[in-house]
Design a protein around this motif. Structure first.
Motif, PDB file in Angstrom:
ATOM      1  N   VAL A   1      -2.199  -6.116  -3.238  1.00  0.00           N
ATOM      2  CA  VAL A   1      -2.675  -5.545  -1.989  1.00  0.00           C
ATOM      3  C   VAL A   1      -4.015  -6.167  -1.645  1.00  0.00           C
ATOM      4  CG1 VAL A   1      -3.372  -3.429  -0.815  1.00  0.00           C
ATOM      5  CG2 VAL A   1      -1.529  -3.364  -2.474  1.00  0.00           C
ATOM      6  N   ALA A   2      -4.118  -6.739  -0.459  1.00  0.00           N
ATOM      7  CA  ALA A   2      -5.380  -7.268   0.032  1.00  0.00           C
ATOM      8  C   ALA A   2      -6.174  -6.127   0.652  1.00  0.00           C
ATOM      9  CB  ALA A   2      -5.131  -8.368   1.052  1.00  0.00           C
ATOM     10  N   SER A   3      -7.423  -6.387   0.964  1.00  0.00           N
ATOM     11  CA  SER A   3      -8.237  -5.347   1.590  1.00  0.00           C
ATOM     12  C   SER A   3      -7.698  -5.023   2.963  1.00  0.00           C
ATOM     13  CB  SER A   3      -9.681  -5.808   1.696  1.00  0.00           C
ATOM     14  OG  SER A   3      -9.796  -6.822   2.662  1.00  0.00           O
TER      15      SER A   3
ATOM     16  N   ARG B   1       8.184  -1.804  -3.386  1.00  0.00           N
ATOM     17  CA  ARG B   1       7.887  -2.945  -4.256  1.00  0.00           C
ATOM     18  C   ARG B   1       8.946  -4.042  -4.100  1.00  0.00           C
ATOM     19  NH1 ARG B   1       6.375   1.247  -7.682  1.00  0.00           N
ATOM     20  NH2 ARG B   1       8.390   1.182  -8.762  1.00  0.00           N
ATOM     21  N   ALA B   2      10.205  -3.638  -3.980  1.00  0.00           N
ATOM     22  CA  ALA B   2      11.277  -4.615  -3.773  1.00  0.00           C
ATOM     23  C   ALA B   2      11.102  -5.322  -2.432  1.00  0.00           C
ATOM     24  CB  ALA B   2      12.635  -3.922  -3.841  1.00  0.00           C
ATOM     25  N   ALA B   3      10.689  -4.572  -1.414  1.00  0.00           N
ATOM     26  CA  ALA B   3      10.471  -5.176  -0.092  1.00  0.00           C
ATOM     27  C   ALA B   3       9.334  -6.187  -0.147  1.00  0.00           C
ATOM     28  CB  ALA B   3      10.167  -4.083   0.934  1.00  0.00           C
ATOM     29  N   VAL B   4       8.271  -5.876  -0.873  1.00  0.00           N
ATOM     30  CA  VAL B   4       7.156  -6.818  -1.015  1.00  0.00           C
ATOM     31  C   VAL B   4       7.650  -8.103  -1.661  1.00  0.00           C
ATOM     32  CG1 VAL B   4       4.964  -7.248  -2.206  1.00  0.00           C
ATOM     33  CG2 VAL B   4       5.329  -5.088  -1.024  1.00  0.00           C
TER      34      VAL B   4
ATOM     35  N   GLN C   1       0.833  -1.203   0.000  1.00  0.00           N
ATOM     36  CA  GLN C   1       0.000   0.000   0.000  1.00  0.00           C
ATOM     37  C   GLN C   1       0.868   1.254   0.000  1.00  0.00           C
ATOM     38  OE1 GLN C   1      -2.972  -0.244   3.104  1.00  0.00           O
ATOM     39  NE2 GLN C   1      -3.483  -2.340   2.507  1.00  0.00           N
ATOM     40  N   VAL C   2       1.975   1.227   0.733  1.00  0.00           N
ATOM     41  CA  VAL C   2       2.908   2.357   0.726  1.00  0.00           C
ATOM     42  C   VAL C   2       3.433   2.573  -0.686  1.00  0.00           C
ATOM     43  CG1 VAL C   2       5.174   3.154   1.516  1.00  0.00           C
ATOM     44  CG2 VAL C   2       3.555   2.171   3.150  1.00  0.00           C
ATOM     45  N   SER C   3       3.753   1.500  -1.391  1.00  0.00           N
ATOM     46  CA  SER C   3       4.284   1.639  -2.754  1.00  0.00           C
ATOM     47  C   SER C   3       3.276   2.280  -3.691  1.00  0.00           C
ATOM     48  CB  SER C   3       4.729   0.282  -3.310  1.00  0.00           C
ATOM     49  OG  SER C   3       3.618  -0.505  -3.689  1.00  0.00           O
ATOM     50  N   ILE C   4       2.001   2.122  -3.396  1.00  0.00           N
ATOM     51  CA  ILE C   4       0.947   2.686  -4.239  1.00  0.00           C
ATOM     52  C   ILE C   4       0.701   4.163  -3.932  1.00  0.00           C
ATOM     53  CG2 ILE C   4      -1.534   2.595  -4.734  1.00  0.00           C
ATOM     54  CD1 ILE C   4      -1.298  -0.472  -4.309  1.00  0.00           C
ATOM     55  N   ILE C   5       0.719   4.530  -2.648  1.00  0.00           N
ATOM     56  CA  ILE C   5       0.311   5.890  -2.292  1.00  0.00           C
ATOM     57  C   ILE C   5       1.446   6.904  -2.240  1.00  0.00           C
ATOM     58  CG2 ILE C   5      -1.689   5.082  -1.000  1.00  0.00           C
ATOM     59  CD1 ILE C   5      -0.051   5.862   1.557  1.00  0.00           C
ATOM     60  N   THR C   6       2.674   6.442  -2.177  1.00  0.00           N
ATOM     61  CA  THR C   6       3.776   7.399  -2.065  1.00  0.00           C
ATOM     62  C   THR C   6       3.959   8.184  -3.364  1.00  0.00           C
ATOM     63  OG1 THR C   6       6.086   7.691  -1.461  1.00  0.00           O
ATOM     64  CG2 THR C   6       5.565   5.756  -2.786  1.00  0.00           C
ATOM     65  N   THR C   7       4.397   9.415  -3.212  1.00  0.00           N
ATOM     66  CA  THR C   7       4.691  10.250  -4.382  1.00  0.00           C
ATOM     67  C   THR C   7       6.183  10.224  -4.715  1.00  0.00           C
ATOM     68  OG1 THR C   7       4.923  12.202  -2.967  1.00  0.00           O
ATOM     69  CG2 THR C   7       2.751  11.794  -3.935  1.00  0.00           C
ATOM     70  N   ASP C   8       6.960   9.551  -3.894  1.00  0.00           N
ATOM     71  CA  ASP C   8       8.407   9.452  -4.090  1.00  0.00           C
ATOM     72  C   ASP C   8       8.715   8.178  -4.894  1.00  0.00           C
ATOM     73  OD1 ASP C   8      11.146   9.188  -3.935  1.00  0.00           O
ATOM     74  OD2 ASP C   8      11.258   9.360  -1.754  1.00  0.00           O
ATOM     75  N   PRO C   9       9.175   8.324  -6.126  1.00  0.00           N
ATOM     76  CA  PRO C   9       9.442   7.145  -6.963  1.00  0.00           C
ATOM     77  C   PRO C   9      10.467   6.190  -6.351  1.00  0.00           C
ATOM     78  CG  PRO C   9       9.597   9.168  -8.263  1.00  0.00           C
ATOM     79  CD  PRO C   9       9.447   9.569  -6.829  1.00  0.00           C
ATOM     80  N   GLU C  10      11.463   6.726  -5.656  1.00  0.00           N
ATOM     81  CA  GLU C  10      12.471   5.866  -5.032  1.00  0.00           C
ATOM     82  C   GLU C  10      11.867   5.037  -3.903  1.00  0.00           C
ATOM     83  OE1 GLU C  10      16.785   6.288  -2.829  1.00  0.00           O
ATOM     84  OE2 GLU C  10      16.129   7.879  -4.191  1.00  0.00           O
ATOM     85  N   MET C  11      10.982   5.671  -3.113  1.00  0.00           N
ATOM     86  CA  MET C  11      10.321   4.936  -2.033  1.00  0.00           C
ATOM     87  C   MET C  11       9.387   3.873  -2.609  1.00  0.00           C
ATOM     88  SD  MET C  11       7.919   6.180   1.139  1.00  0.00           S
ATOM     89  CE  MET C  11       9.219   7.103   1.918  1.00  0.00           C
ATOM     90  N   ALA C  12       8.687   4.199  -3.680  1.00  0.00           N
ATOM     91  CA  ALA C  12       7.787   3.228  -4.310  1.00  0.00           C
ATOM     92  C   ALA C  12       8.572   2.014  -4.802  1.00  0.00           C
ATOM     93  CB  ALA C  12       7.029   3.883  -5.456  1.00  0.00           C
ATOM     94  N   ALA C  13       9.708   2.258  -5.424  1.00  0.00           N
ATOM     95  CA  ALA C  13      10.536   1.149  -5.918  1.00  0.00           C
ATOM     96  C   ALA C  13      11.070   0.314  -4.763  1.00  0.00           C
ATOM     97  CB  ALA C  13      11.686   1.695  -6.764  1.00  0.00           C
TER      98      ALA C  13
END
Length: 65
Positions: free
Chosen positions: A55-57, A34-37, A19-31
């Protein structure tokens, strides 16, 4: 901690990080998220995950429906 509790906890953590990867506006944090997932959803944890489900509910506790 029981093995099932560990798996459920890691699935919940992976969902949160996803969910963090989806809502963040920082491309580095999103990447990074996603790697952490990808790292969290492996081995026995990945055995119970439907392919393509990122992402589950928010109410999903990993238990039976």
């Amino acid at each position: 901690m029981a093995p099932g509790d560990f798996v459920r906890t890691i699935k919940q953590l992976a969902d949160l990080v996803g969910q963090v990867s989806i809502i963040t506006t920082d491309p580095e944090m999103a990447a990074s998220a996603r790697a952490a997932v990808d790292l969290l959803r492996r081995d026995v944890v990945a055995a119970g995950i439907v392919p393509g489900a990122l992402v589950a509910s928010a109410t999903d506790d990993g238990g039976p429906s």
